[in-house]
Design an enzyme around this catalytic site. Structure first.
Site, PDB file in Angstrom:
ATOM      1  N   VAL A 117     -25.064 -10.049  84.562  1.00 42.54           N
ATOM      2  CA  VAL A 117     -23.808 -10.709  84.225  1.00 42.54           C
ATOM      3  C   VAL A 117     -24.059 -12.202  84.143  1.00 42.54           C
ATOM      4  O   VAL A 117     -24.631 -12.793  85.055  1.00 42.54           O
ATOM      5  CB  VAL A 117     -22.731 -10.415  85.289  1.00 42.54           C
ATOM      6  CG1 VAL A 117     -21.416 -11.079  84.905  1.00 42.54           C
ATOM      7  CG2 VAL A 117     -22.528  -8.920  85.454  1.00 42.54           C
ATOM      8  N   CYS A 118     -23.651 -12.798  83.035  1.00 41.89           N
ATOM      9  CA  CYS A 118     -23.777 -14.238  82.842  1.00 41.89           C
ATOM     10  C   CYS A 118     -25.240 -14.656  83.031  1.00 41.89           C
ATOM     11  O   CYS A 118     -26.139 -14.056  82.448  1.00 41.89           O
ATOM     12  CB  CYS A 118     -22.837 -14.969  83.797  1.00 41.89           C
ATOM     13  SG  CYS A 118     -22.519 -16.695  83.363  1.00 41.89           S
ATOM     14  N   VAL A 119     -25.496 -15.646  83.875  1.00 47.55           N
ATOM     15  CA  VAL A 119     -26.853 -16.142  84.024  1.00 47.55           C
ATOM     16  C   VAL A 119     -27.714 -15.254  84.916  1.00 47.55           C
ATOM     17  O   VAL A 119     -28.858 -15.587  85.228  1.00 47.55           O
ATOM     18  CB  VAL A 119     -26.862 -17.600  84.539  1.00 47.55           C
ATOM     19  CG1 VAL A 119     -26.177 -18.517  83.548  1.00 47.55           C
ATOM     20  CG2 VAL A 119     -26.216 -17.708  85.905  1.00 47.55           C
TER      21      VAL A 119
END
Length: 329
Positions: A117-119
């Site tokens: 998720v995301c970074v």
């Protein structure tokens, strides 16, 4: 620790983005509310110890288990969130904890499906789990991911990407779209849509949906490239060949191609297509124009060319896109 369904492990560590943790957990745990069909999910928040973890929002979260507690267990889905910091120039940088990377590397061989998720994609990349894989991350760290991990095929545009058993998401609210896609993969689109309604989400976006508008691409560019970008946007219905753009910029075609590659990371032709798709998206969302009129106005010429561009960039058709994203008048 008894497991009553598909084991979903979400990694926890200090500084983790709160929504990256709670968003996927909420989606998975809503599934029993909308369908009686098994298998259900057992969501476990795992950390190095059982001590409270302080998230980036300052909210403390209690782990359900330690990584050692999960030793030997088969994991259905491993969800890896991320963390960021601002450097001296106030640029967003992904932060990766080597201990978390080591734990993810340990869990991966007994995991059916990986999701960042995301970074969190930076954690998977550091663990060597994205080599040769097409992946996305939040647009603000996409260049960092590509620079630090040249073997990862970074695509900074989609809100999420699936490549085999590996799923990567753009983060923040896109974590909901990513997790809904995981639910759809397990239970079908209808169940995922029911969960989306429980979340009171206006729509469930496909992975090909862009993270941001091409015309408001946040990257910094030179004055010459800014002028070219505005020129393309103003004259999107015209041919806009490489020769046309080179003439407008008073450059050779080779110089123009090098300029686009250096500052925008793409070719002139690909950038023009991205702008045309963006303008076409806006027309499909906000007007009743026929597909023929949209194709002409946006410089595609024919509906077939428009459809091919949408398939290539958004993994959908113009008609499907309009049905999903049309704004009520």
């Amino acid at each position: 620790m008894a497991v009553t369904g598909r084991l979903v492990v979400v990694t926890l560590f200090d500084g983790v983005d709160l929504l990256d943790v709670t968003g996927p957990a909420e989606v998975f745990t809503l599934v029993p509310r909308v369908t009686p069909e098994p298998p259900r999910y057992e969501v476990v928040l795992a950390a190095e110890t059982l001590d409270p973890v302080t998230t980036s929002a300052g909210v403390r979260v209690l782990p359900d288990a330690t990584f050692d507690d999960l030793a030997g267990r088969a994991v259905d889905t491993l969800v890896v969130p991320g963390a960021v910091e601002l450097d001296n120039e106030r640029r967003v940088r992904a932060v990766v904890d080597p201990e978390v990377v080591a734990r993810v590397r340990e869990l991966a061989p007994r995991t059916r499906r990986l999701a960042s998720v995301c970074v969190g994609a930076h954690v998977l990349a550091d663990a060597g789990l994205l080599d040769g894989v097409r992946a996305t991350t939040h647009w603000s760290t996409a260049r960092q991911l590509a620079d630090e991990h040249p073997r990862v095929r970074v695509d900074p545009d989609p809100i999420f990407v699936r490549d085999g058993v590996t799923w990567t998401g753009a983060g923040l609210t896109a974590c909901l779209d990513l997790t809904l896609a995981l639910v759809a993969d397990d239970h079908g689109q209808e169940v995922a849509l029911r969960v989306a309604r429980q979340l009171v989400m206006y729509l469930k976006r496909p992975g090909g949906q862009s993270q941001f508008s091409v015309s408001t691409d946040p990257r910094e560019t030179s004055r010459r490239v800014d002028d070219l970008r505005h020129h393309v946007l103003r004259h999107v219905g015209r041919p806009l060949t490489v020769s046309d753009l080179a003439t407008h910029a008073h450059l050779s075609e080779r110089q123009l191609t090098r300029l686009f590659k250096t500052e925008l990371g793409t070719t002139p032709a690909a950038y023009v297509e991205s702008i045309r798709v963006e303008v076409a998206r806006q027309r499909l969302e906000t007007t009743d124009d026929t597909l023929e009129r949209v194709a002409t106005a946006c410089g595609f010429g024919t509906t077939d060319t428009l459809a091919r561009a949408f398939r290539r960039r958004l993994d959908t058709t113009p008609a499907q896109y309009r049905a999903r994203f049309r704004l009520a008048g």
